[in-house]
Design an enzyme around this catalytic site. Sequence first.
Site, PDB file in Angstrom:
ATOM      1  N   GLY A 350      13.861   2.076 -22.478  1.00 19.66           N
ATOM      2  CA  GLY A 350      13.672   0.788 -21.489  1.00 19.66           C
ATOM      3  C   GLY A 350      14.480   1.144 -20.173  1.00 19.66           C
ATOM      4  O   GLY A 350      14.244   0.503 -19.274  1.00 19.66           O
ATOM      5  N   GLU A 399      17.455   5.848 -26.020  1.00 18.61           N
ATOM      6  CA  GLU A 399      16.285   6.854 -26.094  1.00 18.61           C
ATOM      7  C   GLU A 399      15.596   6.826 -24.778  1.00 18.61           C
ATOM      8  O   GLU A 399      14.448   6.250 -24.521  1.00 18.61           O
ATOM      9  CB  GLU A 399      15.520   6.374 -27.360  1.00 18.61           C
ATOM     10  CG  GLU A 399      15.827   6.414 -28.650  1.00 18.61           C
ATOM     11  CD  GLU A 399      14.880   5.736 -29.949  1.00 18.61           C
ATOM     12  OE1 GLU A 399      13.885   5.706 -29.347  1.00 18.61           O
ATOM     13  OE2 GLU A 399      15.262   5.655 -30.947  1.00 18.61           O
ATOM     14  N   SER A 400      16.593   7.167 -23.784  1.00 20.03           N
ATOM     15  CA  SER A 400      15.936   7.141 -22.227  1.00 20.03           C
ATOM     16  C   SER A 400      15.164   8.446 -21.739  1.00 20.03           C
ATOM     17  O   SER A 400      15.418   8.891 -20.940  1.00 20.03           O
ATOM     18  CB  SER A 400      17.227   7.107 -21.569  1.00 20.03           C
ATOM     19  OG  SER A 400      17.755   5.770 -22.009  1.00 20.03           O
ATOM     20  N   GLY A 401      14.085   8.424 -22.629  1.00 18.69           N
ATOM     21  CA  GLY A 401      13.197   9.518 -22.115  1.00 18.69           C
ATOM     22  C   GLY A 401      12.567   9.615 -20.603  1.00 18.69           C
ATOM     23  O   GLY A 401      12.791  10.520 -19.938  1.00 18.69           O
ATOM     24  N   ARG A 402      12.217   8.462 -20.168  1.00 15.59           N
ATOM     25  CA  ARG A 402      11.545   8.340 -18.825  1.00 15.59           C
ATOM     26  C   ARG A 402      12.481   8.720 -17.747  1.00 15.59           C
ATOM     27  O   ARG A 402      12.290   9.330 -16.862  1.00 15.59           O
ATOM     28  CB  ARG A 402      10.827   7.063 -18.718  1.00 15.59           C
ATOM     29  CG  ARG A 402      10.112   6.925 -17.443  1.00 15.59           C
ATOM     30  CD  ARG A 402       9.540   5.353 -17.111  1.00 15.59           C
ATOM     31  NE  ARG A 402       8.995   4.977 -18.454  1.00 15.59           N
ATOM     32  CZ  ARG A 402       7.683   4.821 -18.388  1.00 15.59           C
ATOM     33  NH1 ARG A 402       6.932   5.669 -17.331  1.00 15.59           N
ATOM     34  NH2 ARG A 402       6.915   4.490 -19.511  1.00 15.59           N
ATOM     35  N   TYR A 463     -25.621 -10.415  11.334  1.00 13.56           N
ATOM     36  CA  TYR A 463     -27.044  -9.764  11.809  1.00 13.56           C
ATOM     37  C   TYR A 463     -27.145  -8.283  11.247  1.00 13.56           C
ATOM     38  O   TYR A 463     -28.366  -7.952  11.102  1.00 13.56           O
ATOM     39  CB  TYR A 463     -27.404 -10.184  12.960  1.00 13.56           C
ATOM     40  CG  TYR A 463     -27.582 -11.778  12.994  1.00 13.56           C
ATOM     41  CD1 TYR A 463     -28.768 -12.487  11.947  1.00 13.56           C
ATOM     42  CD2 TYR A 463     -26.875 -12.384  13.972  1.00 13.56           C
ATOM     43  CE1 TYR A 463     -28.967 -13.688  12.211  1.00 13.56           C
ATOM     44  CE2 TYR A 463     -27.239 -13.813  14.156  1.00 13.56           C
ATOM     45  CZ  TYR A 463     -28.215 -14.639  13.074  1.00 13.56           C
ATOM     46  OH  TYR A 463     -28.385 -15.781  13.308  1.00 13.56           O
ATOM     47  N   ALA A 464     -26.161  -7.422  11.931  1.00  7.61           N
ATOM     48  CA  ALA A 464     -26.416  -6.071  11.454  1.00  7.61           C
ATOM     49  C   ALA A 464     -26.489  -5.863  10.128  1.00  7.61           C
ATOM     50  O   ALA A 464     -27.618  -4.899   9.437  1.00  7.61           O
ATOM     51  CB  ALA A 464     -25.231  -5.236  12.087  1.00  7.61           C
ATOM     52  N   CYS A 551     -16.652  14.936 -12.480  1.00 14.56           N
ATOM     53  CA  CYS A 551     -17.920  14.382 -12.516  1.00 14.56           C
ATOM     54  C   CYS A 551     -17.878  12.964 -12.896  1.00 14.56           C
ATOM     55  O   CYS A 551     -18.722  12.455 -13.618  1.00 14.56           O
ATOM     56  CB  CYS A 551     -19.235  15.076 -12.966  1.00 14.56           C
ATOM     57  SG  CYS A 551     -19.373  16.845 -12.383  1.00 14.56           S
ATOM     58  N   ASP A 552     -16.936  12.315 -12.494  1.00 13.62           N
ATOM     59  CA  ASP A 552     -16.350  10.673 -12.853  1.00 13.62           C
ATOM     60  C   ASP A 552     -16.342   9.919 -11.817  1.00 13.62           C
ATOM     61  O   ASP A 552     -15.367  10.292 -11.113  1.00 13.62           O
ATOM     62  CB  ASP A 552     -15.726  10.995 -14.241  1.00 13.62           C
ATOM     63  CG  ASP A 552     -15.514   9.481 -14.968  1.00 13.62           C
ATOM     64  OD1 ASP A 552     -15.341   8.663 -14.367  1.00 13.62           O
ATOM     65  OD2 ASP A 552     -15.502   9.827 -16.121  1.00 13.62           O
TER      66      ASP A 552
END
Length: 716
Positions: A350, A399-402, A463-464, A551-552
């Site tokens: 978190g 658990e502060s991985g980020r 109009y275009a 190709c996506d």
Amino acid sequence: MPALAYCVDATAAPPPGYAFAGDSSLPSPDLFSGGPPETTIFTSPVSAPTSENLSWSPSLSSSLYKIDGWGAPYFSVNGSGNMAVRPYGTATLPHQEIDLLKIVKKASDPISSGGLGLQLPLIVRFPDVLKNRLESLQSAFDHAIQSQGYGSHYQGVFPVKCNQDRFVVEDIVKFGSPFRFGLEAGSKPEILLAMSCLCKGNSDALLVCNGFKDAEYISLALIARKLALNTVVVLEQEEELDLVIDLSKRLFVRPVVGVRAKLRTKHSGHFGSTSGEKGKFGLTTTQILRVVGKLKQHDMLDCLQLLHFHIGSQIPSTTLLADGVGEAAQIYCELVRLGANMRVVDIGGGLGIDYDGSKSPDSGLSVAYELDDYASMVVDVIRSVCDRRSVKHPILCSESGRAIASHHSVLIFEAVSASTYEVPSMSSIELQYLDGLTDDARVDYQNLSAAACMGEYETCLLYADQLKQRCIEKFKDGCLGMEQLAAVDGLCALISKAVGELDSVRSYHVNLSIFTSIPDFWGIDQLFPIVPIHRLDQRPSVRGILSDLTCDSDGKIDKFIGGESSLPLHEMEGNGNLSGGGGRYYLGMFLGGAYEEALGGVHNLFGGPSVIRVMQSDGPHSFAVTRTVPGPSSGDILRVMQYEPELMFETLKHRAEEFGQEDDDGGEGIANSLAMSFRNMPYLGSPSSCFNDTEYNGAVDSGAGDDAEQWTYCYA
């Protein structure tokens, strides 16, 4: 055919940005020659280019890309206009800064020129940054504990799911050993790697075992305990307790058990979906009471020692943090009252990072606190609750991985070309095709002319567009030729340009697979800072989106931090380098050291990037390359999909011989080309890489010249 001329009163001035046609019987080739003032790519706080503001500086680029917001204290722009890494954060001295462009040059230059011959894309890891993040987190909790008179200590764990790379995990165990830093595992392979790595770590470091568990998983955790690893089996499901009780008796080991509480506290963002009463994991208060009762029944209540909870990733504010921690602290005190031998509160993940530099709790990409604020709030809340309940202060774990891993890794990739819609010049040859329009299209053309006469720009566009759509339908019906359709397209583009409505955003084609290297952008709309790593002393003159090699249609980045739908970029010199001309244009994606590598797939069979490990050094270039790993070859990726590249090569070689496709070398040239394609990475390479394999043969050229001695590196 009536001309698109502007019929105005002789005494009136022409509409701004328009040119008059002298002959009303023909369309004018000089339509809208002036146009409104040019638009600019810049937004506040960077001013638009004017005659009074022709200069540019690295500091303006830093402001434009918000580098000081999301990058501090590890990333900045140096005086050369290149992105620089400050490996020790605020303690980095000027001569210790590392120029990212120099790293890319060292990595990608041919071995014969003193480089390492690695192909891009490239992940650059900075273990010094990883160490500084660990030390900063520990220091924040140590300071809060000391200043508040807290009666225990902090020892965190790294959730290996964030980055399972062997050298990342080993570094964390090594760097964290002085302060008992441990690991968290959520699967059987993860617990195996955690057990192995922690054998070289601090004996008091925690091995927290989370996730769904079967008998084999729990057996591994209990074996780890028999191997004198400080292992805790956290119950995520109530039925896991029966396996723990049974297997611990069979293995003659006294387990240490934790429970994950399903809190009521929840935040509303994307990452909050795993928290709250309906979260994926955890036990309700009713289930926790049943666990306590069963442990007591088996004379194992002393084994219950840890309370774990998770409010959700990227907690945006300390207000929400305090609410969740306060609720969990009450549960902890209740477990103590019920007789459990409680020792540890694991507050889970978190701890967020600032992806967009806004320092705002409302952006979804940022957090409104620093490390010190986070640690201080956790310590204060748990201390206050425990003091009121006369409960001994527990060991604090997170658990502060980020927060630990994100900053240490930078993804470098190259823009190989850029495309934009070029407005055609309407020559008399092209204009003659307008004479063949159908009657209803002629009406649109006349209305367009009338709107232009009155200077009604919005009506002109209307109009275009109507003319264009009508002609497209006629073309589909076979009533209009391609030349006529192209003439109408050109006319409409000229009109859009004249009134300032032409889309000027370019598509920069990058040598990258977003699905492989930035999967969270595609999967959950996670944004990361993306910045050119050089030329930041030059004013970016265009805006662009990034299109990858796959190709996506989803293989593009068209959302950027700050709510932008395009990115300020520089003109490519010679439109890229793959055709042999022009300069290279490198971009970097930052703060992607957590999750992206583990989540990436092999869409279109594009594998992962090359990886290089860089440490700060006192040499002339301020860094040493300590490890390199070339990216997976086409053959490697084909093996993952159950193909056998060796057999494929033999099949193709025999096919060439069968159909007489032999060259002057008796077919050796074709065979060598096929072999090279299997050995090379699937990403785009320079023309020379199609014919010369010396750059990628995995050996360092000892004759690299004098410059090679100035670089310290180990090629592995």
